[in-house]
Design a protein around this motif. Structure first.
Motif, short mmCIF file in Angstrom:
data_model
loop_
_atom_site.label_atom_id
_atom_site.label_comp_id
_atom_site.label_asym_id
_atom_site.label_seq_id
_atom_site.Cartn_x
_atom_site.Cartn_y
_atom_site.Cartn_z
N THR A 179 0.84 -1.21 0.00
CA THR A 179 0.00 0.00 0.00
C THR A 179 0.87 1.25 0.00
OG1 THR A 179 -1.67 -1.23 1.18
CG2 THR A 179 -1.87 1.16 1.22
N SER A 180 1.89 1.29 0.85
CA SER A 180 2.72 2.52 0.88
C SER A 180 3.48 2.65 -0.44
CB SER A 180 3.70 2.46 2.06
OG SER A 180 4.55 1.34 1.90
N LEU A 181 3.87 1.49 -1.02
CA LEU A 181 4.59 1.55 -2.32
C LEU A 181 3.68 2.16 -3.39
CD1 LEU A 181 6.97 0.74 -4.20
CD2 LEU A 181 5.80 -1.46 -4.51
N LEU A 182 2.40 1.69 -3.41
CA LEU A 182 1.47 2.20 -4.44
C LEU A 182 1.21 3.69 -4.22
CD1 LEU A 182 -1.06 -0.77 -4.78
CD2 LEU A 182 1.00 -0.25 -6.11
N GLN A 183 1.10 4.06 -2.93
CA GLN A 183 0.87 5.50 -2.67
C GLN A 183 2.08 6.31 -3.15
OE1 GLN A 183 -0.05 4.95 1.38
NE2 GLN A 183 -2.30 5.03 1.06
N ALA A 184 3.28 5.77 -2.92
CA ALA A 184 4.50 6.49 -3.37
C ALA A 184 4.49 6.62 -4.89
CB ALA A 184 5.73 5.71 -2.91
N GLU B 104 -9.63 -2.50 0.31
CA GLU B 104 -8.23 -2.24 -0.11
C GLU B 104 -8.23 -1.53 -1.46
OE1 GLU B 104 -6.27 -5.98 -0.15
OE2 GLU B 104 -5.59 -5.66 1.90
N GLY B 105 -9.05 -2.02 -2.38
CA GLY B 105 -9.07 -1.45 -3.74
C GLY B 105 -9.54 0.00 -3.71
N LEU B 106 -10.64 0.25 -3.00
CA LEU B 106 -11.24 1.59 -3.01
C LEU B 106 -10.35 2.59 -2.30
CD1 LEU B 106 -15.04 0.84 -2.47
CD2 LEU B 106 -13.81 1.33 -4.59
N ALA B 107 -9.52 2.10 -1.35
CA ALA B 107 -8.69 3.05 -0.58
C ALA B 107 -7.84 3.89 -1.51
CB ALA B 107 -7.81 2.27 0.39
N LEU B 108 -7.35 3.30 -2.58
CA LEU B 108 -6.42 4.00 -3.48
C LEU B 108 -7.13 4.63 -4.68
CD1 LEU B 108 -3.83 1.10 -3.55
CD2 LEU B 108 -3.25 3.43 -2.87
N GLN C 249 -16.36 7.51 -11.45
CA GLN C 249 -15.21 8.28 -11.00
C GLN C 249 -15.55 8.82 -9.61
OE1 GLN C 249 -13.95 11.04 -13.86
NE2 GLN C 249 -12.17 11.75 -12.68
N ARG C 250 -14.55 8.85 -8.76
CA ARG C 250 -14.84 9.33 -7.39
C ARG C 250 -15.04 10.84 -7.44
NH1 ARG C 250 -10.21 9.21 -2.82
NH2 ARG C 250 -9.36 10.69 -4.31
N ASP C 251 -16.07 11.32 -6.87
CA ASP C 251 -16.25 12.77 -6.75
C ASP C 251 -15.53 13.21 -5.49
OD1 ASP C 251 -17.75 11.76 -4.73
OD2 ASP C 251 -19.57 11.75 -6.00
N ALA C 252 -15.88 14.30 -4.91
CA ALA C 252 -15.10 14.85 -3.78
C ALA C 252 -14.97 13.81 -2.69
CB ALA C 252 -15.81 16.09 -3.23
N ARG C 253 -16.15 13.21 -2.28
CA ARG C 253 -16.05 12.30 -1.13
C ARG C 253 -15.32 11.01 -1.53
NH1 ARG C 253 -20.01 10.07 -0.94
NH2 ARG C 253 -21.25 10.93 -2.65
N ALA C 254 -14.71 10.35 -0.56
CA ALA C 254 -14.07 9.05 -0.87
C ALA C 254 -15.20 8.05 -1.15
CB ALA C 254 -13.25 8.57 0.33
N PHE C 255 -14.88 6.94 -1.72
CA PHE C 255 -15.88 5.90 -2.00
C PHE C 255 -16.38 5.36 -0.67
CE2 PHE C 255 -16.05 5.34 -6.45
CZ PHE C 255 -14.79 5.63 -6.97
N ASP C 256 -17.67 5.09 -0.61
CA ASP C 256 -18.21 4.48 0.63
C ASP C 256 -18.07 2.97 0.45
OD1 ASP C 256 -19.70 3.15 2.39
OD2 ASP C 256 -21.46 4.48 2.33
N ALA C 257 -17.05 2.40 1.10
CA ALA C 257 -16.70 0.99 0.85
C ALA C 257 -17.88 0.06 1.14
CB ALA C 257 -15.50 0.61 1.72
N GLN C 258 -18.54 0.31 2.31
CA GLN C 258 -19.62 -0.64 2.66
C GLN C 258 -20.70 -0.66 1.59
OE1 GLN C 258 -18.06 1.03 5.05
NE2 GLN C 258 -17.26 -0.87 6.00
N ARG C 259 -21.15 0.57 1.24
CA ARG C 259 -22.28 0.63 0.29
C ARG C 259 -21.86 0.00 -1.03
NH1 ARG C 259 -23.78 4.19 -3.27
NH2 ARG C 259 -22.16 5.70 -2.69
#
Lengths: 41, 245, 230, 214
Positions: B179-184, B201-205, B222-232
């Motif tokens: 995860t940190s590698l992908l963020q880098a 995990e997928g939606l986090a990035l 495409q994600r708008d301003a808010r992050a993806f709501d993982a549960q929904r």
């Protein structure tokens, strides 16, 4: 009188060759027909 | 009067991309455009065509229809254009008799890096597997092999990284390292396509999310301003798969 | 920071070095091929009555037949290692020409096969008491030419056979018809060289060997990308 | 099926003409009549192999399934005709040259073509994926074409160094007109037969692909 060359009797080879060739050709045509029939089923 | 500089070609641009294996249609007409820094999380049941799509983008497969380009170039034709692509697949793509360092260094040489050994060591460090660098890969566990395989795929600092279920087999530490590698990588403007079954995990990035079924995007957003709501998203994903869109 | 991807030859050498590193790491493949070659030489020696046929006439034929089959054994694993964990995909994604993958593996195979020869030719000279000096040079030159042809064909067919079901059987069956001109020319050339015949008699056979090597090194390199998954 | 029926009729007509309306050659006797089926067989084989080579190049270039299917069909028919050649050849050589097999350059080339064609068909048999099967067999076919001159050259050079005791070389016998017309009729009939067989085998391949479960 030039010596008349006696013609060797090689008919047995002649018949053998034609039988073998005939068998191969016939065998192949039959195999084509048989495979087609099996596939059509 | 100079025209405004043309917008740079998108990192990934696929139009009506399709792939058939004999009579089986694996990918049936996909349109996709990704620009620098974007990350697509790609979900979908087994056999939906996710891996085939990834291999088409990587240039490993010839499209049956449509086209796919990386920065406006068909990577199948132009070898040089492939120097910016990194691929992580189900298979480790490693040579079992060679050590982890030898494997990654070999890949570094293929990309013409100036200091292949140093780059290899750094890549192995980023995946926290450098301590096992001098041991034949054959002797490593699957999880450690997965880390070495990831290190091998990013040794040349690719700007387009295609990952096929990269988290599978990784433990806590491995997943954190990835995860940190992908963020880098994203921080450096790389574009990612991550195929995964782990929604959170997928939606986090992700900046984009897609669900693929039957070789087609059943859903793409495409994600708008808010992050993806993982549960929904996860609930809707299960719903969609159960109905077999 | 787009790194400058290596050119055709550089990439080929990188692939070749990797193959040789694997070969050095798993010496068992090399040793078993050398054993196979030496055993072949010995077994053939007992196949003929030494009084009837002089070993000098026998030696070249024995070498080329044994060398061909030993080479085939060695070539078979060449692409096996690429497919084990789909390492071939990494090569196909890398910024190198598809042809350099083939060229790299062919170079590694050529070195592998030549190493076998470096052991087999002196052993042959010993077992078949050939005039050592001349034999080594004569067989050496022809051996290199034969090795190039054998490896050019064997590497390509190994790349194909390894993806099929009965790979072990398929590789010899595909390759052997192509080895006929190599074995024939090598045996003829080396017999004459050994018997110290005038070079003029050897030349036509060497020409066939060189022609074969050039035609098939190029043809196989060009054909290789067509064998990859589409 | 019509063409195949016509072709078989033509072949039978040629056979009848050979057997009953063509004089026995004085030197070799009746065995000379083997010539009328041996040579058309090898020429038909060359025709079929030419189609295999050509279609293989087309397939590598255009990736067109039909070219691959035609190459497959012509390959099988080529094996048939080379097999006939290699069986009638020795039967004819025995009374004329005294031995069943001689490493005559032409016969050796035919033997080699038989091996390569057999390898081609076995290779096709060993691969299930139609696309890989097409590509691999096409590559083999194209390489085989490149090999023919080398085989011919090395065998020819080998033979001129060890001339075989050829008693009577039936190379280009100047046939009397009667025999020549029989030969040409027979050749024509067998070439049509060759094309008809390839077409029939092509339809069989179509049937197989259609019923192939995806």
């Amino acid at each position: 009188m030039t010596p008349q060359p006696i013609t060797p009797d090689t008919t047995s080879y002649y018949h053998a060759a034609y039988l073998v060739a005939g068998a191969l050709y016939l065998g192949y045509v039959l195999s084509l027909w048989w495979r087609a029939r099996r596939l059509r089923k | 009067m100079t025209a405004p500089p043309p917008a740079p070609a998108p990192v990934v641009h696929a139009t009506l991309l399709a792939k058939r294996f004999g009579t089986r249609v694996a990918v049936a007409g996909v349109d996709l455009t990704l620009n620098a820094g974007e990350c697509l999380a790609l979900f979908g049941p087994n056999g939906a065509g996710k891996t085939t799509l990834l291999r088409l983008v990587a240039g490993l497969l010839r499209p049956s229809a449509g086209s796919v380009q990386v920065r406006g170039v068909d990577v199948r034709r132009d070898a040089h254009a492939r120097s910016s692509v990194g691929l992580i697949s189900h298979h480790s793509m490693l040579y079992a008799p060679l050590t982890a360092l030898e494997n990654v260094e070999f890949t570094a040489r293929l990309y013409g890096l100036a200091d292949p050994r140093g780059a290899a060591r750094r890549a192995l460090e980023s995946m926290r597997v450098v301590d096992r660098a001098a041991v034949p890969v054959r002797t490593l566990s699957r999880g450690l092999q997965q880390r070495v395989s990831i290190a091998r795929a990013i040794v040349h600092d690719p700007t387009l990284v295609l990952l096929d279920e990269p988290y599978s087999g990784l433990d806590e530490a491995g997943a954190a390292a990835l995860t940190s590698l992908l963020q880098a990588l994203r921080g450096r403007g790389a574009t990612l396509v991550v195929v995964t079954h782990n929604v959170s995990e997928g939606l986090a990035l992700a900046t984009h999310a897609a669900i693929m079924t039957g070789g087609r995007f059943a859903r793409f957003e495409q994600r708008d301003a808010r992050a993806f709501d993982a549960q929904r998203y996860a609930a809707e994903y299960r719903e969609l798969v159960r109905h077999g869109a | 920071m787009v790194p400058n991807a290596p050119g055709f030859l550089a990439a080929s050498w990188i692939v070749a070095r990797k193959d040789l590193a694997i070969e050095l790491r798993t010496r068992s493949a090399f040793l078993s091929v050398v054993m196979f070659a030496l055993l072949g030489l010995v077994i053939f020696f007992f196949a003929w009555d030494p009084t009837a046929v002089s070993s000098l006439d026998l030696a070249p034929g024995v070498l080329w037949v044994t060398f061909t089959f030993a080479g085939l054994l060695g070539l078979h694993r060449s692409f096996g290692i690429e497919l084990e964990d789909r390492a071939i995909d990494a090569l196909l994604v890398a910024p190198i020409e598809r042809e350099s993958i083939y060229a790299g593996k062919a170079i590694a195979n050529a070195i592998f096969v030549s190493a076998v020869l470096v052991i087999a030719v002196p052993a042959l000279a010993l077992f078949y008491n050939l005039p050592l000096g001349r034999a080594i040079v004569a067989l050496g030159v022809v051996a290199v030419l034969a090795a190039i042809g054998l490896v050019a064909i064997g590497t390509l067919f190994s790349a194909m056979a390894v993806n099929t079901r009965m790979a072990e059987l398929l590789l010899p069956m595909l390759s052997l018809p192509f080895f006929v001109p190599i074995v024939l020319s090598s045996a003829q050339a080396s017999t004459r060289l050994l018997a110290n015949r005038p070079f003029g008699e050897v030349l036509p056979w060497l020409k066939i060997l060189v022609g074969f090597d050039i035609v098939f090194a190029v043809a196989c390199t060009v054909a290789f990308p067509h064998t990859l998954e589409e | 099926m019509k063409l195949l029926a016509v072709a078989i009729a033509a072949v039978l007509a040629a056979i009848v003409r050979i057997m009953f309306f063509t004089p026995i050659e004085l030197l070799q006797g009746a065995a000379q009549k083997i010539y009328y089926i041996h040579v058309p067989a090898i020429l038909s084989a060359y025709l079929a192999l030419g189609i295999v080579a050509l279609m293989s190049i087309v397939y590598l270039w255009l990736h067109d399934e039909r070219a691959d299917r035609l190459a497959e069909s012509a390959g099988e028919v080529a094996l048939l005709f080379t097999t006939v050649t290699l069986s009638t050849g020795p039967i004819w050589a025995k009374p004329i040259w005294g031995t069943w097999w001689t490493w005559d350059a032409r016969l050796t080339l035919t033997l080699f073509l038989w091996f390569v064609t057999a390898a081609y068909l076995v290779l096709r048999g060993a691969i299930d994926d139609p696309i890989m099967r097409g590509r691999y067999s096409a590559v083999l076919a194209v390489l085989a074409v490149l090999l023919i001159p080398f085989i011919h050259l090395s065998v020819y050079l080998f033979r001129t160094l060890h001339p075989m005791p050829i008693v009577l070389k039936p190379d280009r016998p100047s046939l009397p007109v009667e025999m020549l017309t029989t030969f040409l009729l027979s050749l024509g009939a067998f070439l049509v037969f060759c094309v008809a067989l390839i077409r029939a085998r092509y339809r069989l391949a179509l049937l197989r692909d259609a019923t192939a479960v995806p």
